[in-house]
Design a protein around this motif. Structure first.
Motif, PDB file in Angstrom:
ATOM      1  N   ALA A  84      31.120 -46.654  30.335  1.00  0.00           N
ATOM      2  CA  ALA A  84      30.486 -46.948  31.642  1.00  0.00           C
ATOM      3  C   ALA A  84      28.880 -47.404  31.432  1.00  0.00           C
ATOM      4  N   THR A  85      28.287 -46.451  30.673  1.00  0.00           N
ATOM      5  CA  THR A  85      26.917 -46.618  30.344  1.00  0.00           C
ATOM      6  C   THR A  85      26.704 -47.844  29.642  1.00  0.00           C
ATOM      7  N   ASN A  86      27.463 -48.226  28.638  1.00  0.00           N
ATOM      8  CA  ASN A  86      27.472 -49.585  28.002  1.00  0.00           C
ATOM      9  C   ASN A  86      27.514 -50.941  29.185  1.00  0.00           C
ATOM     10  N   ALA A  87      28.292 -50.659  30.114  1.00  0.00           N
ATOM     11  CA  ALA A  87      28.437 -51.684  31.133  1.00  0.00           C
ATOM     12  C   ALA A  87      27.239 -51.955  31.904  1.00  0.00           C
ATOM     13  N   ALA A 101      30.295 -50.533  41.112  1.00  0.00           N
ATOM     14  CA  ALA A 101      30.983 -51.054  39.796  1.00  0.00           C
ATOM     15  C   ALA A 101      32.500 -50.855  40.278  1.00  0.00           C
ATOM     16  N   LEU A 102      33.165 -51.676  39.345  1.00  0.00           N
ATOM     17  CA  LEU A 102      34.748 -51.703  39.504  1.00  0.00           C
ATOM     18  C   LEU A 102      35.278 -51.391  38.201  1.00  0.00           C
ATOM     19  N   VAL A 127      28.784 -41.037  34.944  1.00  0.00           N
ATOM     20  CA  VAL A 127      27.831 -41.937  34.537  1.00  0.00           C
ATOM     21  C   VAL A 127      27.547 -42.633  35.672  1.00  0.00           C
ATOM     22  N   CYS A 128      28.460 -43.186  36.553  1.00  0.00           N
ATOM     23  CA  CYS A 128      28.124 -44.034  37.413  1.00  0.00           C
ATOM     24  C   CYS A 128      27.268 -43.246  38.695  1.00  0.00           C
ATOM     25  N   ALA A 129      27.577 -41.944  38.831  1.00  0.00           N
ATOM     26  CA  ALA A 129      27.111 -40.960  39.981  1.00  0.00           C
ATOM     27  C   ALA A 129      25.657 -40.910  39.283  1.00  0.00           C
TER      28      ALA A 129
END
Length: 347
Positions: A84-87, A101-102, A127-129
């Motif tokens: 997730a961090t990479n994306a 994100a999806l 990560v998104c949070a």
């Protein structure tokens, strides 16, 4: 009770080392028809940039990217965090702020317990949070190898979008993270990591490149890309080709993650580093006394690597100080852009 399945044992490669080599990718894309002209498409596939950009109006541009790969570590929660961090990094590299994100999920459901898959998704959600964005949906399939990643969307002002094609001759190149993720991941698979090696790997690959969203407001910042699967040399070469410039990279300038130098000198490297060099080595000039391990490190695939920033030399110290204050203590000036045909000279 049986031992848990090692995630890395289910994948033929891991992290950004899974990417197609630059040469193979260019060959494939060479025969793909170009899209029709769309006036609002600000950034497409022309210069292998980090994300696509679509102008919504005079105040907003939508930044869109997708990134996914197979496990680089065995801990499912850590794998989800890294992916997730990479994306999200590609959104930050364009000077944008992520908005949502999806999830992209492919799992061998006959080999992995449901709890393991849940932990992968939980890591990505965490990560998104931390980035302040929701995972608002996604798609899942039953696949031979475990795959996880995100479609990431962000917003930026159209006048502040950062690309890999707008560097200028004389710009200083700043790299915000240390090198060696690929070496550490290879050492992990070979069970050769020294104490602290795994912690260094996780700390680097799960550090969000949030500073990217601020770079568009900084005086003197001309171009940005993130250093991932093609290594420092490969992504520097993309900056050169995008701006029709040459570059110098100081071989010993980048910071190196703890334990990497010893592993590299012992011959630990990834297959992707070798493929990278075979793909673009003809556009790189090396000093005759450069050690092989140092060359490998400059080609080392960086899963969730740092940002490479091209900045006017007059503002370089101010930008470097701001980046370090934002938590990127490993940031270094690693080289410069200069007039000339697109190539990289290592000095």
């Amino acid at each position: 009770m049986s031992d848990p399945v090692r995630l890395t044992s289910l994948a033929h490669g891991g992290g950004c080392g899974c990417k197609l080599s630059p040469a193979v990718l260019r060959e494939i894309l060479a025969k793909v028809p170009q899209a029709a002209v769309f006036p609002n498409l600000m950034v497409g596939t022309e210069t292998s940039d980090d994300a696509a950009v679509w102008r919504l109006n005079d105040q907003q541009a939508l930044v869109a990217t997708t990134d996914f790969f197979m496990p680089v570590v065995d801990d499912p929660y850590d794998f989800g965090r890294i992916a997730a961090t990479n994306a999200l990094s590609d959104v930050y590299a364009m000077g944008a702020q992520p908005i949502f994100a999806l999830a992209i999920v492919g799992m061998p459901v006959d080999k992995l317990p449901v709890e393991t898959i849940q932990q992968i998704l939980a890591g990505g959600a965490a990560v998104c949070a931390a980035a302040g964005v929701p995972i608002a949906g996604g798609h899942s399939i039953d696949s031979v190898e475990p795959i996880y990643g995100l479609v990431a969307l962000g917003l930026a002002h159209p006048d502040k979008v950062l690309t890999n094609r707008t560097g200028r001759a004389g710009d200083v190149l700043i790299l915000t993270k240390a090198l060696g993720v690929g070496v550490l991941s290879a050492g992990f698979k070979q069970q050769r990591l020294a104490p602290g090696g795994y912690e260094a790997l996780i700390a680097s690959t799960t550090q969000l490149n949030t500073i990217g969203a601020r770079l568009g407001d900084m005086a003197g910042v001309h171009a940005v890309t993130d250093v991932t699967g093609f290594g420092l040399l490969g992504h520097t070469l993309e900056l050169c080709r995008g701006a029709n410039l040459a570059a110098e990279i100081r071989a010993e300038a980048p910071a190196v993650l703890a334990g990497v130098e010893a592993l590299a000198q012992a011959g630990v490297r990834t297959g992707a580093a070798t493929r990278n060099w075979a793909s673009y080595g003809d556009a790189v000039r090396l000093p005759g006394d450069l050690a092989d391990w140092r060359k490998d490190l400059l080609c080392d695939p960086q899963t969730s690597g740092g940002l490479l920033i091209a900045v006017d030399p007059a503002q370089a110290e101010a930008v470097l100080a701001t980046v370090r204050e934002a938590g990127f203590g490993a940031s270094r000036v690693v080289g410069a852009l200069k007039a000339g045909a697109p190539e990289v000279q290592v000095i």
